[in-house]
Design an enzyme around this catalytic site. Structure first.
Site, short mmCIF file in Angstrom:
data_model
loop_
_atom_site.label_atom_id
_atom_site.label_comp_id
_atom_site.label_asym_id
_atom_site.label_seq_id
_atom_site.Cartn_x
_atom_site.Cartn_y
_atom_site.Cartn_z
N HIS A 1 0.84 -1.21 0.00
CA HIS A 1 0.00 0.00 0.00
C HIS A 1 0.87 1.26 0.00
CE1 HIS A 1 -3.71 2.26 1.32
NE2 HIS A 1 -2.77 3.09 1.74
N GLU A 2 1.79 1.36 0.95
CA GLU A 2 2.61 2.56 1.08
C GLU A 2 3.56 2.72 -0.11
OE1 GLU A 2 1.77 4.73 3.04
OE2 GLU A 2 0.59 3.63 4.51
N HIS B 1 1.77 4.45 -2.90
CA HIS B 1 1.83 5.91 -2.75
C HIS B 1 3.18 6.45 -3.23
CE1 HIS B 1 -1.91 6.57 -0.67
NE2 HIS B 1 -1.59 5.82 0.37
N HIS C 1 3.80 6.31 -6.95
CA HIS C 1 2.96 7.37 -7.52
C HIS C 1 3.66 8.72 -7.38
CE1 HIS C 1 -1.39 9.22 -7.70
NE2 HIS C 1 -0.61 9.65 -8.67
#
Length: 604
Positions: A394-395, A398, A401
């Site tokens: 998940h992190e 980020h 991105h």
């Protein structure tokens, strides 16, 4: 890594498990030098006041604005992350305090920007761009500022609103003090018969207990305590909603909902689409409740039974996953994103993006952060469970991105919008869990993965949509001039639970008080729907990538590279996900149904 359970100090951890902040600053003295340079540079910003009608001065202002912003972000990010890695270090706390204090001063120095631009008569941006080379870079940013003109008040009126800002924020502060400082909970008996004080922290663990009496006691004790303060919570909630409605009317928005969404370029239709699509497919959640009741062997299914794991050890507490194995698992799951993405991911690990282990004094939780010129760092408190692997994916979603956005966009367009913020992280999670389920041969492990994904969708999609519907109902009633009491709010919330969970759920009266403990309701008006939309968009991207291959990957990477160069809805639509339509949420519900089919096939 060692198997020891003793929490280490930072000095005892191998450097390969620590992020490399020294790439930003190799000493506090270097930070202090940049901080002084920043203050000198930023002090010149107010010299532009009254001159923004000039093309040359407008371009020079934004050049300086970006120059100062890049350095300020770097200083702030470093100070905060240096503090977070070890909160006991005084030097880090000092520089963090310095930069936090200065940020308020800086923004006060440039507070003239928006009012001045909006007050210039016959402001013709296109003509100004023709006069000054380089001003075109800032066109979209300036246009975004100008869009606020119909909702911007006179200088005097804006000053009045600013002056009462603290008063209007009072409901958030009151909630925090009441819930965190003034309230405490009685003791209950745990599974071993020991008396244990109930807290917000251990409440969810009690709800996962295999002993129904423990679950019931935790539920009734928690909401029994909240119930004693329900009138205060209701007054606080209503005051916060009325404040928000007041601001929406003063700023000439058609509704409080439009006031929340329009400044972020989100059509009101998107919010209604979330609620309508979930309601149209609510039988999928009813089916989940029915199946869970059957698999748990319960004669009656109560609200407090929702968090009981369907599969023993479904929190994966008995499985230890070393971080190196987590990296391999996540990379394997992200293979559909292609070599370029995986290469960035791998180099990020190797070059020191990630601070992995929990250590003494380290801030809890997990996050992705960084400045325009820094690595997109990740703070973890890795706990060696499968949930930690998912959080790592998940992190890193980020951070990759952020890497793409900063690499491909100038500073002023490098920040992606809040509406898009969770998309890349959820895409990673969906690709990972799909890969894990597809390749798991052990039946129990496979069932645990299916259960984990079902719970993720239930809590992130269905539950947050219910919260969003609750907010819409309460705000709408107040906008119509209707009164609300604690009893009426409880009735609304209880009724939503009845609708969402269906005929096989006994909706205990206590759940009608759950709104009292949801922080977002007390100041983050109309925020929670974005958890639902973020999951839906991420899941849709994962689906497209798995089904269409390279074409979908290319569109997705273009989305990651785009920053905030266009409105979030348009960026997503170009990449193949239209959040104004029901399809992304329908894709998520289809996935939910498929997982239910798998669970039924394996267990019934």
């Amino acid at each position: 890594m060692s198997d020891t359970n003793v929490l280490k100090t930072r000095d005892q951890v191998d450097s390969k498990y620590k992020w490399k902040l020294d790439v930003m600053y190799n000493s506090f003295e270097a930070w202090e030098k940049d901080f002084e340079d920043l203050k000198n540079m930023a002090s010149t910003m107010k010299d532009f006041q009254g001159k923004l009608h000039s093309a040359k001065e407008l371009k020079n202002f934004f050049d300086r604005y970006c120059e100062v912003g890049i350095l300020l972000d770097k200083l702030s990010v470093y100070a905060n992350m240096k503090s977070d890695e070890d909160t006991t270090k005084a030097e880090a706390q000092i520089i963090k305090s310095k930069v936090e204090s200065y940020i308020a001063e800086y923004y006060s120095n440039i507070a003239f920007l928006v009012p001045e631009l909006l007050s210039i008569e016959n402001f013709n941006l296109d003509e100004l761009i023709k006069e000054e080379d380089g001003l075109a870079l800032y066109k979209k940013h300036i246009e975004t500022i100008l869009e606020a003109k119909p909702h911007t008040l006179s200088k005097e009126e804006e000053s009045i609103l600013a002056a009462v800002g603290d008063c209007l924020n009072a409901p958030t502060n009151i909630f925090g003090m009441l819930a965190n400082a003034d309230m405490s909970f009685p003791c209950i008996k745990d599974e071993k018969g020991n008396m244990v004080e109930l807290t917000e922290g251990n409440y969810n663990q009690f709800l996962k207990s295999s002993d129904a009496s423990v679950r019931k006691a935790a539920f009734e004790t928690l909401f029994g305590t909240y119930g004693k303060f329900k009138n205060t919570f209701a007054a606080t909630l209503i005051a916060g909603n009325k404040n928000f409605i007041f601001n929406s009317k003063v700023r000439k928005y058609d509704s409080a909902l439009e006031y929340a969404l329009k400044p972020n370029h989100i059509p009101v239709q998107v919010y209604h689409n979330v609620i309508d699509t979930i309601n149209n497919n609510i039988k999928s959640l009813h089916r989940y409740v029915s199946l869970k009741k059957k698999l748990l062997g319960l004669e009656e299914m109560h609200i407090y039974d929702l968090y009981v794991p369907l599969i023993k050890n479904s929190d994966n507490s008995t499985e230890r996953v070393e971080f190196e194995d987590a990296v391999k698992m996540v990379k394997h799951g992200l293979r559909p994103l292609g070599e370029e993405y995986l290469d960035i991911f791998s180099k990020g690990i190797e070059s020191g993006w990630v601070d992995v282990l929990e250590t003494k004094g380290k801030k809890g939780g997990n996050y992705s952060w960084g400045s325009y010129t820094s690595m997109p760092y990740v703070l973890l408190n890795y706990g060696f469970g499968l949930n930690d692997v998912s959080m790592f994916a998940h992190e890193m979603g980020h951070s990759v991105h952020s890497y793409y956005s900063r690499k491909n966009q100038p500073y002023i367009y490098s920040d992606y919008s809040l509406f898009c913020a969770e998309v890349a992280s959820i895409t990673n999670e969906c690709l990972l869990i799909h890969d894990l389920i597809e390749n798991e041969t052990d039946k129990q492990k496979r069932l645990r993965l299916i259960n984990q994904e079902l719970e993720g969708i239930r809590t992130t999609v269905f539950r947050q949509a219910m919260f969003a519907e609750f907010e819409l109902i309460t705000h709408s009633k107040l906008e119509k001039g209707e009164s609300l009491s604690a009893e009426e709010i409880c009735k609304i919330y209880h009724g939503l639970n009845v609708k969402y969970f269906g005929p096989d759920m006994i909706v205990d009266e206590g759940i009608g008080l759950e709104w009292t403990r949801i922080l977002h309701f007390y100041g983050l008006n109309f925020y929670v729907y974005q958890y639902t939309t973020g999951f839906a968009a991420g899941n849709s991207f994962a689906k497209l990538i798995l089904e269409e291959g390279q074409d979908a990957v290319d569109r997705y990477l273009d989305f990651l590279k785009a920053g905030c160069t266009e409105k979030p809805i348009e960026l997503l639509r170009k990449a193949g996900v239209d959040m104004t339509s029901p399809k992304p949420l329908e894709d998520t519900i289809e996935k939910f149904n498929t997982l239910l089919d798998l669970l039924e096939k394996e267990l019934l």
